[in-house]
Design an enzyme around this catalytic site. Structure first.
Site, PDB file in Angstrom:
ATOM      1  CG  ASP A 125      -4.839   4.559   1.652  1.00  0.00           C
ATOM      2  OD1 ASP A 125      -5.965   5.046   1.472  1.00  0.00           O
ATOM      3  OD2 ASP A 125      -4.341   4.387   2.781  1.00  0.00           O
ATOM      4  CE  LYS A 149      -7.782   6.664   4.147  1.00  0.00           C
ATOM      5  NZ  LYS A 149      -6.347   6.390   4.172  1.00  0.00           N
ATOM      6  CG  ASP A 170     -12.383  18.119  -5.275  1.00  0.00           C
ATOM      7  OD1 ASP A 170     -13.340  18.891  -5.478  1.00  0.00           O
ATOM      8  OD2 ASP A 170     -11.211  18.518  -5.168  1.00  0.00           O
ATOM      9  NE  ARG A 195       1.765   2.009  13.310  1.00  0.00           N
ATOM     10  CZ  ARG A 195       0.903   2.760  13.986  1.00  0.00           C
ATOM     11  NH1 ARG A 195       1.348   3.644  14.845  1.00  0.00           N
ATOM     12  NH2 ARG A 195      -0.398   2.635  13.793  1.00  0.00           N
ATOM     13  CE  LYS A 199      -2.332   1.707   3.737  1.00  0.00           C
ATOM     14  NZ  LYS A 199      -2.310   3.175   3.811  1.00  0.00           N
ATOM     15  CB  THR A 249     -10.637   3.101  12.293  1.00  0.00           C
ATOM     16  OG1 THR A 249      -9.433   3.420  11.609  1.00  0.00           O
ATOM     17  CG2 THR A 249     -11.304   1.932  11.629  1.00  0.00           C
TER      18      THR A 249
HETATM   19  O1  C5P Z   1       0.868   0.586  11.152  1.00  0.00           O
HETATM   20  P1  C5P Z   1      -0.566   0.139  11.028  1.00  0.00           P
HETATM   21  O2  C5P Z   1      -0.702  -1.374  10.885  1.00  0.00           O
HETATM   22  O3  C5P Z   1      -1.458   0.725  12.079  1.00  0.00           O
HETATM   23  O4  C5P Z   1      -1.008   0.737   9.607  1.00  0.00           O
HETATM   24  C1  C5P Z   1      -2.333   0.709   9.159  1.00  0.00           C
HETATM   25  C2  C5P Z   1      -2.431   1.416   7.835  1.00  0.00           C
HETATM   26  O5  C5P Z   1      -3.792   1.487   7.447  1.00  0.00           O
HETATM   27  C3  C5P Z   1      -1.933   2.862   7.852  1.00  0.00           C
HETATM   28  O6  C5P Z   1      -1.369   3.118   6.570  1.00  0.00           O
HETATM   29  C4  C5P Z   1      -3.189   3.661   8.060  1.00  0.00           C
HETATM   30  O7  C5P Z   1      -3.103   4.945   7.492  1.00  0.00           O
HETATM   31  C5  C5P Z   1      -4.216   2.835   7.295  1.00  0.00           C
HETATM   32  N1  C5P Z   1      -5.608   3.033   7.714  1.00  0.00           N
HETATM   33  C6  C5P Z   1      -6.068   2.803   9.013  1.00  0.00           C
HETATM   34  N2  C5P Z   1      -7.386   3.000   9.321  1.00  0.00           N
HETATM   35  C7  C5P Z   1      -8.252   3.406   8.380  1.00  0.00           C
HETATM   36  C8  C5P Z   1      -7.811   3.634   7.071  1.00  0.00           C
HETATM   37  C9  C5P Z   1      -6.477   3.436   6.776  1.00  0.00           C
HETATM   38  O8  C5P Z   1      -5.278   2.420   9.870  1.00  0.00           O
HETATM   39  N3  C5P Z   1      -9.525   3.547   8.687  1.00  0.00           N
END
Ligand code: C5P
Length: 233
Positions: A59, A61, A64, A211, A32, A119
């Protein structure tokens, strides 16, 4: 629809991204690319990761007026990504325009999914600041139904919401879920989380993991553990 693990490459430079991806000598994970990396490096990072043989979820998002989103999607479609997204809050008209823009002359197009409610948005803030007088779950279902009406392929949602989205929109409507953590791992700033195994049970099609893989001492091993727990291979 094949289940897969998507690695969130949340890095601020091409150099850090390639230092990370170079560790994967045997597999080519689905990656991603989010706003941070795209704004830092532009379309060239997408082309280079594609050239290396990875599938890409771009990604960005989009949100507009329909005409602007349509034209922007046409540009992103030329980058030959596999999946991209927009905010369902932009309305059914905007989502239809996005699909039109994304569809290439030969009829092919990347998968298009919608963000329902981020979220990070709580029900309280949604009601008090955005003046949406409904429960957050009803909003998520309504936005997912709007995305389906517009012809989109699915939504991004919390793994805990994937089941209710499938119930409302059908099993073939894709759910792509971030917020996944190993049972024995760090949670970080994510709140509505669950494990890869549990996510598989609830019925997500793709998990987006950042992460727990990128910050791991052994990212390849962490990726393989995710695949094993989620896909079961
Ligand atoms: O590091 P982590 O596993 O928390 O990364 C989750 C990824 O998913 C990040 O790139 C974050 O921006 C994305 N994301 C999220 N919640 C959302 C939409 C996207 O955590 N509702």
């Amino acid at each position: 629809m094949g289940k897969d693990v998507i690695i969130a490459c949340d890095f601020d430079s091409a150099q850090k991204t390639f230092a990370f991806l170079d560790k994967f000598t045997e597999e080519k994970p689905f990656v991603k690319i989010g706003m941070e990396l795209y704004y830092a490096e532009g379309p060239s990072i997408v082309k280079e990761i594609k050239r290396r043989g990875h599938k890409i979820f771009l990604d960005l998002k989009l949100h507009d007026i329909p005409n602007t989103v349509k034209k922007s999607m046409a540009v992103l479609s030329r980058l030959d990504v596999d999946m991209t997204n927009l905010h369902a809050a932009g309305t059914v008209d905007m989502m239809r325009a996005a699909l039109e823009g994304l569809t290439r002359e030969d009829g092919t197009r990347p998968l298009l999914i919608a963000v329902t409610q981020l979220t990070s948005t709580s029900e309280e803030r949604m009601q008090n600041e955005l003046l949406i007088n409904a429960s957050i779950n009803d909003t998520i279902i309504k936005y997912a139904e709007n995305a389906k009406t517009a012809g989109l392929d699915g939504v991004v949602c919390s793994p805990l919401e994937a089941g209710m989205v499938k119930e409302a929109c059908g099993v073939d409507f894709m759910t792509v879920t971030p917020g996944v953590r190993f049972a024995d791992g760090e949670v970080g700033d994510q709140i509505r989380i669950t494990t890869p195994e549990k996510t598989k049970e609830i019925g997500s099609d793709y998990i987006v993991v950042g992460r727990p893989i990128t910050q791991s001492e052994n990212p390849v091993e962490a990726f393989r553990r995710c695949v094993k727990e989620f896909v079961g291979e």
